[in-house]
Design an enzyme around this catalytic site. Structure first.
Site, PDB file in Angstrom:
ATOM      1  N   HIS A   1     -16.174  15.553   5.867  1.00 17.58           N
ATOM      2  CA  HIS A   1     -16.003  14.892   4.619  1.00 17.58           C
ATOM      3  C   HIS A   1     -15.198  13.567   4.978  1.00 17.58           C
ATOM      4  CE1 HIS A   1     -14.509  13.664   0.573  1.00 17.58           C
ATOM      5  NE2 HIS A   1     -15.735  14.429   0.111  1.00 17.58           N
TER       6      HIS A   1
ATOM      7  N   GLU B   1     -12.808  12.087   3.643  1.00 17.37           N
ATOM      8  CA  GLU B   1     -11.581  12.045   3.364  1.00 17.37           C
ATOM      9  C   GLU B   1     -10.789  12.834   4.686  1.00 17.37           C
ATOM     10  OE1 GLU B   1     -11.370  14.199  -0.312  1.00 17.37           O
ATOM     11  OE2 GLU B   1     -12.016  12.384  -1.458  1.00 17.37           O
TER      12      GLU B   1
ATOM     13  N   ASN C   1     -16.758  20.232  -5.272  1.00 16.22           N
ATOM     14  CA  ASN C   1     -15.543  20.210  -4.332  1.00 16.22           C
ATOM     15  C   ASN C   1     -14.271  19.979  -4.966  1.00 16.22           C
ATOM     16  OD1 ASN C   1     -13.725  19.626  -2.252  1.00 16.22           O
ATOM     17  ND2 ASN C   1     -15.118  17.730  -1.497  1.00 16.22           N
ATOM     18  N   TRP C   2     -13.541  21.094  -5.037  1.00 14.14           N
ATOM     19  CA  TRP C   2     -12.057  20.874  -5.838  1.00 14.14           C
ATOM     20  C   TRP C   2     -10.852  20.340  -5.023  1.00 14.14           C
ATOM     21  CZ3 TRP C   2     -12.784  26.414  -8.236  1.00 14.14           C
ATOM     22  CH2 TRP C   2     -13.689  26.489  -9.182  1.00 14.14           C
ATOM     23  N   LYS C   3     -11.297  20.242  -3.580  1.00 16.56           N
ATOM     24  CA  LYS C   3     -10.387  19.400  -2.792  1.00 16.56           C
ATOM     25  C   LYS C   3      -9.082  19.878  -2.916  1.00 16.56           C
ATOM     26  CE  LYS C   3     -13.220  15.355  -3.358  1.00 16.56           C
ATOM     27  NZ  LYS C   3     -13.266  13.731  -3.533  1.00 16.56           N
TER      28      LYS C   3
ATOM     29  N   SER D   1     -18.768  10.272  -7.382  1.00 14.69           N
ATOM     30  CA  SER D   1     -18.638   9.749  -8.764  1.00 14.69           C
ATOM     31  C   SER D   1     -19.876  10.370  -9.529  1.00 14.69           C
ATOM     32  CB  SER D   1     -18.581   8.364  -9.027  1.00 14.69           C
ATOM     33  OG  SER D   1     -17.304   7.806  -8.180  1.00 14.69           O
TER      34      SER D   1
ATOM     35  N   GLU E   1     -22.460  10.428   1.296  1.00 20.24           N
ATOM     36  CA  GLU E   1     -21.506  10.348   0.488  1.00 20.24           C
ATOM     37  C   GLU E   1     -21.027   8.640   0.739  1.00 20.24           C
ATOM     38  OE1 GLU E   1     -19.585  13.633  -1.728  1.00 20.24           O
ATOM     39  OE2 GLU E   1     -18.675  13.629   0.427  1.00 20.24           O
TER      40      GLU E   1
END
Ligand code: PGA
Length: 256
Positions: A100, A102, A8-10, A215, A172
């Site tokens: 997600h 975020e 996941n490169w966000k 992480s 997560e």
């Protein structure tokens, strides 16, 4: 079940940097034998770079899939700034990250929105990667299990799952994302078992892939992947370094 590794490169990279990372990652993956038989790899760039990454993957002929980081819950309409699942399909997107933390936190995405997004994604034969997890406060209050079960129940309300490969569920913990802190692998295993049990009661499918995210790096990957109920990982920060990301993949392959 085939293990799955999702990058996941966000919003960490611009378009040019995404191109460089994609080319570099694919080049390193080319050197690995038996990739396809053992592992599924998914790259999730930002929306704007999806067509480019999709094309680069196609040119490489590597068994790598493409995933979006989000989707809107309608196919078409007056929805300024959103992206339709129909467009994602056109450029060969296979997976969609949904819910997600975020987005739940920064954009106030609710369980109801997550549910709608799951439905539109499944309707279009794309595979949702449903993210669940407790915040640090919820954990401190002893509400971890309650939160996860609530998120799962609401996300899958009225959803019919026909085959095991239609859905991926990611545990997560919010406090572990991007923080360098991670859950004890045994604890992640226990939560995965809880999710597995609930998924069986909700969908009567016992083989939906369950993954861990938060992480994950080269040092802790083995202890996660060796857990019985953990079928893969979702990697943010460490996936931005091609050597490290491919290093994780090699470690998983050694273990299989
Ligand atoms: P992280 O991100 O690997 O940087 O913790 C994981 C995620 O947000 O999916």
């Amino acid at each position: 079940m085939k293990k799955i590794v999702i990058a996941n490169w966000k919003m960490f990279l611009n378009h040019k940097e995404t191109e460089l990372l994609t080319r570099g990652t694919l080049k390193n993956l080319k050197k690995i034998k038996n990739l396809e038989e053992n592992l599924e790899i998914v790259l999730c760039p930002s929306f704007i770079s999806l067509p480019l990454v999709s094309e680069l993957i196609k040119q490489s002929s590597l068994p790598v899939a493409i995933g979006a980081q989000d989707v809107f819950w309608q196919e078409r309409g007056a929805v300024t700034g959103e992206v339709s699942v129909l467009t994602l399909k056109e450029i060969n997107t296979r997976y969609v990250i949904i819910g997600h933390s975020e987005r739940r936190q920064n954009l106030k995405e609710t369980d109801q929105m997550v549910n709608w997004k799951i439905k539109i994604t499944l309707k279009n034969n794309l595979i949702p990667i449903l993210c669940l997890g407790e915040t640090f406060q919820e954990r401190k209050r002893g509400e971890k299990e309650k939160v996860i079960i609530r998120q799962l129940n609401k996300a899958l309300k009225g959803v019919k799952i026909n085959s095991k490969n239609q859905l991926v569920v990611a545990y997560e913990p919010v406090w572990a994302i991007g923080s360098g802190l991670f859950v004890e692998p045994l604890e992640a295993e226990k939560i995965s078992q809880l999710i597995r049990k609930k998924l069986i009661s909700l969908t009567s499918k016992d083989q939906i892939r369950l993954i861990y995210g938060g992480s994950v790096d080269e040092r802790n990957i083995k202890s996660f992947i060796k857990q019985k109920t953990i079928d893969g990982v979702l990697i943010g920060t460490t996936s931005l370094k091609k050597e490290k990301f491919v290093g994780i993949i090699k470690k998983i392959l050694e273990f299989l």
